[in-house]
Enzyme design. Structure first.
Site: not given
Ligand code: NAP
Ligand code: MG
Length: 484
Positions: A166, A181-183, A257, A291, A388
């Site tokens: 996307r 940078k993927p998760a 997002e 999300c 959430e």
């Molecule tokens: P997240 O913890 O925010 O992580 C997202 C991405 O950011 C991952 O690649 C993560 O890497 C990275 N990241 C984490 N901490 C970081 C930091 N301090 N600096 C830079 N990058 C960092 O979210 P998640 O737990 O993976 O996903 C769940 C969240 O995503 C939910 O809140 C959901 O609603 C939201 N989401 C939103 C949408 C939308 O389109 N609005 C779609 C899908 C998901 P690591 O994996 O290495 O920690």
């Protein structure tokens, strides 16, 4: 399944400048199968130096890519669509393995993810500027759209393929090079997508992927690189807020997002069969780890009991188990920490007076499993309404009037998706206008579409992905004042 390396051909290194390589300091991390807890693969973990090298590689490749004819970029994207579609089973299996989701969810994700390549292949050749005579008649106002430049993409684990495509597809269509940078829970799918894009003809350096366990410092290194122009992030509101601060130093363009807390409103006049079916999809797609998952169900008093009973039965009937077994409708959650989080949320909601109608407790045995759960009798102020949930838990709240439903639905800082069920068209549109959300599903529970603008308001984000809007997130408007 007990084999050691189920995907011997899936890349596990960094992809920088068209080369697969180890991290500069040889760091790695393990990727686990959440359904079994077993290690699937060991992946290179980028350092800050690697991250900067990836931005350099992207920037070096950027000018040629921007100058590549839109039709040529479109044809590469079309090939990526075809390759991804032809390998859908393989990629779905990879998603199931590293993410844990049910097979149907993974297969649906691959289709959705591939469609972004097709959609932006079609959009790449439809970018236009405009020309007008100035109001004073002294000049012509000419505008054109130019690629914004080197873009850093950061994606979450819940849709490891679709959240990447996307962003990658519109960036490539616009003429921008990217570093993804993927998760770290799910880097394998992103690496497989990079491999596929190279095969489709994306030139070296235009798409780079840097998995990293040290995500904070690695992303910061890219955002502070002077060649970076854009950050497109999908993830939690908390991390998004921190990245907005980091992006401020280099005045980066940002697309965000972020998290959601979607209300699902069901009025007395709704078709209950259709509402139960759509509520099940809106709650249970991807095991609730979406999300846009319905997070709070507001049901008008006249049909509350009937809806609650039928919805609880529909969820209780969903078979749960390992996603590789294609008859399962509910897979594993992303990890055991996620299971602990939803377990705690349900317990707190019960403490605050709610009743568990089905589910409610994590499943015994190996793997991160939590059953579909309905919690009824939720009153205003119940803590579950402010979270959430990101799991298969549906809290049900009763309401009496339309005004009350809207007030409850909008009582949150988050505003991504929302849903309304009613047979009254005027009410459906009135409520849709009044809901503080970027997206509304009217009499349906599934809203995602690559051709539609996806995004949120309030703390749910900035900008839109998909649709004709999505490509403009990766372009700048230039104005040329012309005397002729
Ligand atoms: P997240 O913890 O925010 O992580 C997202 C991405 O950011 C991952 O690649 C993560 O890497 C990275 N990241 C984490 N901490 C970081 C930091 N301090 N600096 C830079 N990058 C960092 O979210 P998640 O737990 O993976 O996903 C769940 C969240 O995503 C939910 O809140 C959901 O609603 C939201 N989401 C939103 C949408 C939308 O389109 N609005 C779609 C899908 C998901 P690591 O994996 O290495 O920690
Ligand atoms: Mg996380």
């Amino acid at each position: 399944m007990t084999e050691q390396r189920p995907f011997a051909d899936v890349p596990t290194q960094l992809f920088i400048g068209g080369q697969w390589r180890d991290a500069s300091d040889a760091s790695t991390f393990d990727v686990l199968d959440p359904a079994t807890g077993e290690t699937l693969a060991t992946v290179a973990s980028a350092s800050e130096d690697d991250a900067r090298a990836a931005v350099d590689a992207a920037t070096d490749a950027g000018a040629d890519w921007a100058a590549t004819a839109p039709r040529v970029r479109a044809e590469i994207l079309q090939r990526a669509y075809e390759l991804m579609t032809s390998r859908s089973d393989e990629i779905a299996e990879l998603i199931v393995r590293e993410n844990g989701k049910a097979w149907a969810d993974a297969a649906g994700e691959v289709k959705y993810a591939a469609e972004f390549f097709r959609w932006y292949a079609e959009e790449a050749v439809r970018v236009s500027g405009h020309l007008q005579t100035s109001p004073q008649g002294d000049k012509r106002i000419l505008t054109l759209q130019q690629p914004i430049g080197t873009s850093v993409l950061v994606t979450p684990w819940n849709f490891p393929a679709a959240m990447a495509t996307r962003k990658i597809a519109p960036a490539l269509a616009a003429g921008c090079p990217v570093v993804l940078k993927p998760a770290s829970d799910t880097p394998l799918t992103a690496l497989a997508v990079a491999h596929l894009l190279a095969e489709a003809g994306v030139p070296a350096g235009v798409v780079n992927v840097v998995p990293a366990r040290r995500s904070g410092i690695v992303v910061k290194a890219m955002l502070s690189h002077p060649a970076t122009r854009k950050l497109s992030f999908t993830g939690s509101t908390e991390v998004g807020r921190a990245l907005l601060r980091d992006a401020a130093d280099q005045i980066l363009s940002v697309s965000m997002e972020l998290g959601g807390n979607a209300p699902f409103l069901i009025f007395d006049d709704a078709d209950v069969d259709a509402a139960v079916e759509a509520a099940t999809v809106a709650k249970m797609r991807n095991g609730g780890q979406s999300c846009i998952a319905a997070n709070r169900f507001y049901v008008q008093s006249g049909i509350y009991d009937e809806f609650a009973a039928r919805f609880a039965k529909a969820l209780a009937d969903m078979p749960m188990g390992r996603g590789l077994d294609r008859s399962m409708e509910v897979g594993a959650m992303i990890n055991t920490a996620a299971v602990d989080d939803v377990t705690k949320l349900v317990a707190e909601s019960v403490e605050a007076g709610a009743t568990v109608a089905t589910g409610g407790e994590p499943s015994a045995g190996a793997g991160a499993f939590f059953p579909p759960t309905v919690v009824t009798g939720i009153e205003r102020g119940n803590p579950i309404l402010d979270h959430e949930i990101f799991g298969p838990v549906a809290p049900l709240v009763a309401f009496d009037t339309e005004e009350e439903a809207l007030e409850l639905a909008n009582a949150t800082q988050l505003g991504l998706a929302s849903y309304v069920f009613t047979a009254d068209l005027a009410r459906a549109l009135r409520v849709s206008e009044a809901l503080e959300a970027g997206m509304v599903g009217v009499n349906r529970g599934f809203i995602s579409d690559p051709a539609a603008p996806f995004g949120g308001v309030k703390h749910s984000g900035l900008g839109r992905e998909g649709g004709s809007e999505g490509i403009h997130e990766f372009m700048e408007t230039k104005y040329i004042a012309v005397e002729w």
